[in-house]
Write an enzyme that holds these catalytic residues in place. Structure first.
Site, PDB file in Angstrom:
ATOM      1  N   ALA A 105       6.460  -0.508  -2.572  1.00 32.39           N
ATOM      2  CA  ALA A 105       7.063  -1.456  -1.639  1.00 32.39           C
ATOM      3  C   ALA A 105       6.122  -1.570  -0.446  1.00 32.39           C
ATOM      4  O   ALA A 105       5.314  -0.669  -0.192  1.00 32.39           O
ATOM      5  CB  ALA A 105       8.438  -0.959  -1.213  1.00 32.39           C
ATOM      6  N   GLY A 118       7.637   1.961  -5.464  1.00 30.71           N
ATOM      7  CA  GLY A 118       8.331   0.820  -6.066  1.00 30.71           C
ATOM      8  C   GLY A 118       7.632   0.283  -7.304  1.00 30.71           C
ATOM      9  O   GLY A 118       8.272  -0.334  -8.161  1.00 30.71           O
ATOM     10  N   GLU A 132       7.303   8.692  -2.060  1.00 27.83           N
ATOM     11  CA  GLU A 132       8.113   8.300  -0.891  1.00 27.83           C
ATOM     12  C   GLU A 132       8.376   9.439   0.080  1.00 27.83           C
ATOM     13  O   GLU A 132       8.419   9.224   1.297  1.00 27.83           O
ATOM     14  CB  GLU A 132       9.454   7.704  -1.359  1.00 27.83           C
ATOM     15  CG  GLU A 132       9.354   6.312  -1.955  1.00 27.83           C
ATOM     16  CD  GLU A 132       9.084   6.295  -3.448  1.00 27.83           C
ATOM     17  OE1 GLU A 132       8.680   7.341  -4.003  1.00 27.83           O
ATOM     18  OE2 GLU A 132       9.295   5.240  -4.057  1.00 27.83           O
TER      19      GLU A 132
HETATM   20  N1  CO8 Z   1       2.268  -1.465   1.135  1.00 31.82           N
HETATM   21  C1  CO8 Z   1       1.504  -2.315   1.878  1.00 31.82           C
HETATM   22  N2  CO8 Z   1       0.181  -2.446   1.743  1.00 31.82           N
HETATM   23  C2  CO8 Z   1      -0.412  -1.657   0.817  1.00 31.82           C
HETATM   24  C3  CO8 Z   1       0.304  -0.770   0.004  1.00 31.82           C
HETATM   25  C4  CO8 Z   1       1.709  -0.679   0.184  1.00 31.82           C
HETATM   26  N3  CO8 Z   1       2.503   0.102  -0.563  1.00 31.82           N
HETATM   27  N4  CO8 Z   1      -0.579  -0.125  -0.820  1.00 31.82           N
HETATM   28  C5  CO8 Z   1      -1.804  -0.621  -0.529  1.00 31.82           C
HETATM   29  N5  CO8 Z   1      -1.708  -1.549   0.452  1.00 31.82           N
HETATM   30  C6  CO8 Z   1      -2.807  -2.305   1.079  1.00 31.82           C
HETATM   31  C7  CO8 Z   1      -3.603  -1.455   2.053  1.00 31.82           C
HETATM   32  O1  CO8 Z   1      -2.968  -1.418   3.303  1.00 31.82           O
HETATM   33  C8  CO8 Z   1      -4.916  -2.213   2.079  1.00 31.82           C
HETATM   34  O2  CO8 Z   1      -4.764  -3.346   2.904  1.00 31.82           O
HETATM   35  P1  CO8 Z   1      -5.948  -3.759   3.930  1.00 31.82           P
HETATM   36  O3  CO8 Z   1      -7.150  -4.023   3.058  1.00 31.82           O
HETATM   37  O4  CO8 Z   1      -5.424  -4.967   4.604  1.00 31.82           O
HETATM   38  O5  CO8 Z   1      -6.156  -2.583   4.816  1.00 31.82           O
HETATM   39  C9  CO8 Z   1      -5.061  -2.714   0.632  1.00 31.82           C
HETATM   40  O6  CO8 Z   1      -3.755  -2.665   0.077  1.00 31.82           O
HETATM   41  C10 CO8 Z   1      -5.974  -1.846  -0.187  1.00 31.82           C
HETATM   42  O7  CO8 Z   1      -5.506  -0.527  -0.106  1.00 31.82           O
HETATM   43  P2  CO8 Z   1      -6.435   0.723   0.325  1.00 31.82           P
HETATM   44  O8  CO8 Z   1      -7.541   0.276   1.214  1.00 31.82           O
HETATM   45  O9  CO8 Z   1      -5.549   1.820   0.806  1.00 31.82           O
HETATM   46  O10 CO8 Z   1      -7.052   1.084  -1.127  1.00 31.82           O
HETATM   47  P3  CO8 Z   1      -7.565   2.514  -1.608  1.00 31.82           P
HETATM   48  O11 CO8 Z   1      -8.286   2.289  -2.875  1.00 31.82           O
HETATM   49  O12 CO8 Z   1      -8.274   3.238  -0.514  1.00 31.82           O
HETATM   50  O13 CO8 Z   1      -6.200   3.338  -1.899  1.00 31.82           O
HETATM   51  C11 CO8 Z   1      -3.971   3.632  -2.759  1.00 31.82           C
HETATM   52  C12 CO8 Z   1      -5.315   2.900  -2.911  1.00 31.82           C
HETATM   53  C13 CO8 Z   1      -4.151   5.119  -3.062  1.00 31.82           C
HETATM   54  C14 CO8 Z   1      -3.004   3.032  -3.753  1.00 31.82           C
HETATM   55  C15 CO8 Z   1      -3.447   3.460  -1.314  1.00 31.82           C
HETATM   56  O14 CO8 Z   1      -3.477   2.075  -0.976  1.00 31.82           O
HETATM   57  C16 CO8 Z   1      -2.049   3.940  -1.099  1.00 31.82           C
HETATM   58  O15 CO8 Z   1      -1.834   5.143  -1.009  1.00 31.82           O
HETATM   59  N6  CO8 Z   1      -1.084   3.012  -0.996  1.00 31.82           N
HETATM   60  C17 CO8 Z   1       0.291   3.342  -0.708  1.00 31.82           C
HETATM   61  C18 CO8 Z   1       0.961   3.918  -1.910  1.00 31.82           C
HETATM   62  C19 CO8 Z   1       2.373   4.317  -1.610  1.00 31.82           C
HETATM   63  O16 CO8 Z   1       2.642   5.217  -0.826  1.00 31.82           O
HETATM   64  N7  CO8 Z   1       3.337   3.619  -2.230  1.00 31.82           N
HETATM   65  C20 CO8 Z   1       4.731   3.882  -2.060  1.00 31.82           C
HETATM   66  C21 CO8 Z   1       5.292   3.044  -0.982  1.00 31.82           C
HETATM   67  S1  CO8 Z   1       6.979   3.470  -0.628  1.00 31.82           S
HETATM   68  C22 CO8 Z   1       7.864   2.686  -1.808  1.00 31.82           C
HETATM   69  O17 CO8 Z   1       7.339   2.056  -2.685  1.00 31.82           O
HETATM   70  C23 CO8 Z   1       9.334   2.822  -1.690  1.00 31.82           C
HETATM   71  C24 CO8 Z   1      10.098   1.997  -2.717  1.00 31.82           C
HETATM   72  C25 CO8 Z   1      11.541   1.971  -2.401  1.00 31.82           C
HETATM   73  C26 CO8 Z   1      11.802   1.151  -1.211  1.00 31.82           C
HETATM   74  C27 CO8 Z   1      13.159   1.319  -0.705  1.00 31.82           C
HETATM   75  C28 CO8 Z   1      13.364   0.426   0.503  1.00 31.82           C
HETATM   76  C29 CO8 Z   1      14.295   0.951   1.468  1.00 31.82           C
END
Ligand code: CO8
Length: 258
Positions: free
Chosen positions: A63, A108, A131
């Site tokens: 998400a 998500g 999360e």
């Molecule tokens: N949300 C928003 N933006 C994201 C997300 C995300 N989940 N994941 C990646 N992005 C964006 C980054 O911010 C970045 O944007 P920008 O270039 O503008 O800075 C772009 O995507 C590329 O990402 P990275 O530069 O971080 O790429 P890397 O190769 O360095 O890393 C990863 C890749 C490991 C996947 C890293 O991006 C990461 O850790 N992402 C987050 C993963 C995560 O924690 N996901 C879980 C989120 S929580 C969730 O999903 C809860 C679901 C239930 C919701 C309930 C609601 C109440």
């Protein structure tokens, strides 16, 4: 639609989450557009759906953390419910949905894949429910579906540690059905979808409903659910044609009842 594409290829519907700059993260708009994409599916023609993410890096990296960051308690609950309702709709969609997991399936993204009927993954796919490291629980069904898919012990480990697992481990755990090289994934997903689409649609839909409805019920109720759906199949032209063809030692005519 800005972030979701839908196209139909023969009897297979293809939904692509297309927000690669944010690793296909799910914001409110993506969720709304996914709902519209499912609305668009012509169930008189489509017999299986494939869901994937644009690019070779991510299926869905979760998400949208930027959008979630400032939610209040009520807004968080509402956002969770919105995603959960969509994912439940996918889980109970009339025809099977295959997730072609072409990279990160985190938070998500893992929950979305788990709401699909079948998960096929690329070798570079990685799965996690991270999360708890962000101060929240999974909110799109992860606490419920992970344990049902891989067993409670391992599910609790993944939910409490947030550890990421690679495709090979996901395969060993039964979280995914198969793993392919990245450039073969979509071809294999289409092959499986076409195989499903070649079977009697009424029977495939009834099998999906029997599994989904039965798993929530006690065994006697579940077997009753199966009996009713099994019985319904006997009213179809396809059942008559296919069984007559078997008895007459010939190939059945293509299935027609949607
Ligand atoms: N949300 C928003 N933006 C994201 C997300 C995300 N989940 N994941 C990646 N992005 C964006 C980054 O911010 C970045 O944007 P920008 O270039 O503008 O800075 C772009 O995507 C590329 O990402 P990275 O530069 O971080 O790429 P890397 O190769 O360095 O890393 C990863 C890749 C490991 C996947 C890293 O991006 C990461 O850790 N992402 C987050 C993963 C995560 O924690 N996901 C879980 C989120 S929580 C969730 O999903 C809860 C679901 C239930 C919701 C309930 C609601 C109440």
């Amino acid at each position: 639609m800005e972030f979701v594409q839908y196209e139909q290829q023969g009897m297979v519907g293809m939904i692509t989450i297309d927000r690669p700059n944010a690793l296909n993260a799910l914001n409110s708009r993506v969720l709304a557009e996914m709902g519209s994409a499912f609305d668009e599916i012509d169930l008189n023609a489509v017999r299986c759906v494939i869901l994937t993410g644009r690019g070779d890096k991510a299926f869905v990296a979760g998400a949208d953390i930027g959008e979630m960051r400032s939610l209040s308690k009520a807004e968080g609950e509402a956002f969770g419910r919105r995603g959960s309702e969509l994912f439940r709709r996918i889980e109970t969609f009339a025809v099977p949905v295959i997730a072609a997991v072409n990279g990160f399936a985190l938070g998500g993204g893992c929950e979305l894949a788990m709401a699909c009927d079948i998960r096929l993954a690329s070798e570079n796919a990685a799965f996690a429910q991270p999360e708890v490291g962000l101060g929240i629980t999974p909110g799109f069904g992860g606490t419920q579906r992970l344990g049902r898919l891989i067993g409670l012990g391992k599910a609790k480990e993944l939910l409490y540690t947030g550890n990421k697992i690679k495709a090979a481990e996901a395969l060993a755990l039964g979280l995914v059905n198969a793993v392919y090289p990245g450039d073969a994934l979509m071809g294999e997903a289409v092959k499986m979808a076409e195989k499903i689409a070649s079977n009697a649609p009424i029977a495939v839909r009834a099998a999906k409903k029997a599994v989904n409805d039965g798993i929530e019920a006690d065994m006697d109720t579940a077997l009753n659910i199966e009996a009713k759906l099994f019985g319904q199949c006997f009213e179809s032209e396809d059942q008559q044609n296919a069984m007559t063809a078997f008895v007459e030692k010939r190939r059945p005519a293509p299935f027609v009842n949607q």
